[in-house]
Motif scaffolding. Sequence first.
Motif, PDB file in Angstrom:
ATOM      1  N   ILE A   4      17.836   1.627  46.573  1.00 27.62           N
ATOM      2  CA  ILE A   4      16.808   0.569  46.269  1.00 27.62           C
ATOM      3  C   ILE A   4      16.239   0.322  44.619  1.00 27.62           C
ATOM      4  N   LEU A   5      16.370  -0.782  44.165  1.00 23.68           N
ATOM      5  CA  LEU A   5      15.792  -0.677  43.127  1.00 23.68           C
ATOM      6  C   LEU A   5      14.545  -0.996  42.862  1.00 23.68           C
ATOM      7  N   LYS A   6      14.114  -0.630  41.416  1.00 21.07           N
ATOM      8  CA  LYS A   6      12.313  -0.835  41.540  1.00 21.07           C
ATOM      9  C   LYS A   6      12.282  -1.571  40.452  1.00 21.07           C
ATOM     10  N   GLN A   7      13.173  -1.560  39.396  1.00 15.86           N
ATOM     11  CA  GLN A   7      13.510  -3.109  38.745  1.00 15.86           C
ATOM     12  C   GLN A   7      14.623  -4.283  38.819  1.00 15.86           C
ATOM     13  N   ASP A   8      14.702  -4.994  37.546  1.00 16.40           N
ATOM     14  CA  ASP A   8      15.463  -6.322  37.872  1.00 16.40           C
ATOM     15  C   ASP A   8      16.458  -4.702  36.938  1.00 16.40           C
ATOM     16  N   VAL A   9      17.997  -4.475  37.817  1.00 13.99           N
ATOM     17  CA  VAL A   9      18.919  -3.967  36.359  1.00 13.99           C
ATOM     18  C   VAL A   9      20.181  -4.718  36.253  1.00 13.99           C
ATOM     19  N   GLN A  10      20.237  -5.224  35.247  1.00 12.92           N
ATOM     20  CA  GLN A  10      21.512  -6.267  34.909  1.00 12.92           C
ATOM     21  C   GLN A  10      22.988  -5.781  35.707  1.00 12.92           C
ATOM     22  N   HIS A  11      23.557  -6.281  36.092  1.00 12.24           N
ATOM     23  CA  HIS A  11      25.085  -6.494  36.619  1.00 12.24           C
ATOM     24  C   HIS A  11      24.972  -5.915  37.766  1.00 12.24           C
ATOM     25  N   VAL A  12      23.350  -5.336  38.513  1.00  9.54           N
ATOM     26  CA  VAL A  12      23.449  -4.778  39.601  1.00  9.54           C
ATOM     27  C   VAL A  12      22.810  -4.970  40.741  1.00  9.54           C
ATOM     28  N   GLY A  13      21.366  -5.425  40.117  1.00  2.34           N
ATOM     29  CA  GLY A  13      20.546  -5.961  41.089  1.00  2.34           C
ATOM     30  C   GLY A  13      19.150  -6.477  40.356  1.00  2.34           C
ATOM     31  N   LYS A  15      15.199  -6.392  41.501  1.00  2.00           N
ATOM     32  CA  LYS A  15      13.814  -5.244  42.111  1.00  2.00           C
ATOM     33  C   LYS A  15      14.122  -5.368  43.849  1.00  2.00           C
ATOM     34  N   ASP A  16      13.309  -4.466  44.515  1.00  2.00           N
ATOM     35  CA  ASP A  16      13.659  -4.195  45.979  1.00  2.00           C
ATOM     36  C   ASP A  16      14.733  -5.087  46.970  1.00  2.00           C
ATOM     37  N   GLU A  17      15.740  -4.399  46.175  1.00  4.49           N
ATOM     38  CA  GLU A  17      17.072  -4.694  46.779  1.00  4.49           C
ATOM     39  C   GLU A  17      17.708  -4.033  46.965  1.00  4.49           C
ATOM     40  N   ILE A  18      18.285  -4.069  48.537  1.00 12.00           N
ATOM     41  CA  ILE A  18      19.142  -2.655  48.359  1.00 12.00           C
ATOM     42  C   ILE A  18      20.684  -2.978  47.708  1.00 12.00           C
ATOM     43  N   VAL A  19      21.525  -2.165  47.265  1.00  7.52           N
ATOM     44  CA  VAL A  19      22.387  -2.283  46.665  1.00  7.52           C
ATOM     45  C   VAL A  19      23.703  -1.010  46.436  1.00  7.52           C
ATOM     46  N   LYS A  20      25.038  -1.435  46.640  1.00  9.10           N
ATOM     47  CA  LYS A  20      25.824   0.106  46.630  1.00  9.10           C
ATOM     48  C   LYS A  20      26.728   0.160  45.418  1.00  9.10           C
ATOM     49  N   VAL A  21      26.170   1.241  44.888  1.00  9.50           N
ATOM     50  CA  VAL A  21      26.879   1.627  43.709  1.00  9.50           C
ATOM     51  C   VAL A  21      27.397   3.020  43.398  1.00  9.50           C
ATOM     52  N   LYS A  22      28.294   3.706  42.524  1.00 13.51           N
ATOM     53  CA  LYS A  22      29.214   4.877  42.110  1.00 13.51           C
ATOM     54  C   LYS A  22      27.802   5.652  42.280  1.00 13.51           C
ATOM     55  N   ASP A  23      27.845   7.308  43.002  1.00 12.54           N
ATOM     56  CA  ASP A  23      27.441   7.985  43.048  1.00 12.54           C
ATOM     57  C   ASP A  23      26.983   9.023  41.757  1.00 12.54           C
ATOM     58  N   GLY A  34      14.270   6.837  36.368  1.00 10.67           N
ATOM     59  CA  GLY A  34      12.954   5.691  37.543  1.00 10.67           C
ATOM     60  C   GLY A  34      13.527   3.972  37.700  1.00 10.67           C
ATOM     61  N   LEU A  35      14.453   4.103  37.969  1.00  8.13           N
ATOM     62  CA  LEU A  35      15.352   2.127  37.490  1.00  8.13           C
ATOM     63  C   LEU A  35      15.339   2.176  39.741  1.00  8.13           C
ATOM     64  N   ALA A  36      15.377   3.175  39.977  1.00  7.24           N
ATOM     65  CA  ALA A  36      15.712   3.106  41.695  1.00  7.24           C
ATOM     66  C   ALA A  36      15.465   4.389  42.363  1.00  7.24           C
ATOM     67  N   ILE A  37      15.546   4.389  43.965  1.00  5.21           N
ATOM     68  CA  ILE A  37      15.388   5.821  44.565  1.00  5.21           C
ATOM     69  C   ILE A  37      16.378   5.619  45.563  1.00  5.21           C
ATOM     70  N   MET A  38      16.992   6.648  46.434  1.00  5.32           N
ATOM     71  CA  MET A  38      18.008   6.616  47.145  1.00  5.32           C
ATOM     72  C   MET A  38      17.526   5.835  48.340  1.00  5.32           C
ATOM     73  N   ALA A  39      17.975   4.504  49.490  1.00 10.02           N
ATOM     74  CA  ALA A  39      18.163   4.180  49.729  1.00 10.02           C
ATOM     75  C   ALA A  39      18.312   4.853  51.288  1.00 10.02           C
ATOM     76  N   THR A  40      16.890   5.731  51.844  1.00 12.19           N
ATOM     77  CA  THR A  40      17.257   6.891  53.216  1.00 12.19           C
ATOM     78  C   THR A  40      16.205   5.829  54.099  1.00 12.19           C
ATOM     79  N   ALA A  41      16.225   5.935  55.219  1.00 14.52           N
ATOM     80  CA  ALA A  41      16.013   5.478  57.081  1.00 14.52           C
ATOM     81  C   ALA A  41      14.266   4.967  56.353  1.00 14.52           C
ATOM     82  N   SER A  42      13.620   6.061  56.071  1.00 14.90           N
ATOM     83  CA  SER A  42      12.338   5.720  55.481  1.00 14.90           C
ATOM     84  C   SER A  42      12.001   4.635  54.203  1.00 14.90           C
ATOM     85  N   ALA A  43      12.598   5.240  52.800  1.00 11.64           N
ATOM     86  CA  ALA A  43      12.399   3.979  52.158  1.00 11.64           C
ATOM     87  C   ALA A  43      12.969   2.470  52.654  1.00 11.64           C
TER      88      ALA A  43
END
Length: 150
Positions: A4-13, A15-23, A34-43
């Motif tokens: 889950i992105l905490k801020q806008d990230v160029q070429h990724v997505g 803010k507040d968007e759930i995206v898939k990226v490489k590990d 601090g640009l993202a957090i893991m998309a767990t069920a609680s998050a």
Amino acid sequence: MEIILKQDVQHVGYKDEIVKVKDGYANNYLIPQGLAIMATASAKKVLAENLKQRAFKEQKIRTEAEASAAKIAAINGLKIATKAGENGKIYGSVNSIQLSDAIKAQFDIDVDRKRIAIKGEAIKELGSYQAVVNVYKDIKAEFSFDVVAE
């Protein structure tokens, strides 16, 4: 990995968007910076609740902005008195500060001077002119005003 992105990230997505990226990109750059957090069920649940609350606040602000835009668009007969020469040229020019003050004095509506845009060139002569007020994001109100001699 889903994040889950905490801020806008160029070429990724955005803010507040759930995206898939490489590990590796998530673990080595996005999460430590601090640009993202893991998309767990609680998050995801927290994100959904935040988006719902933000949408409610946004709707309330939008409704108030539309009411303000209607008031501003209904302005009729706004006059700005200024010193002028015999040939209709004014001393100095009329700006958004004077417009804001005149709207407050004549119609008792508060308009931030930074949100007023006068159409066309600088106002240096007596006459009728148009202005636009950017009330909120995509809500605009247009009104006309007259510049008259004192």
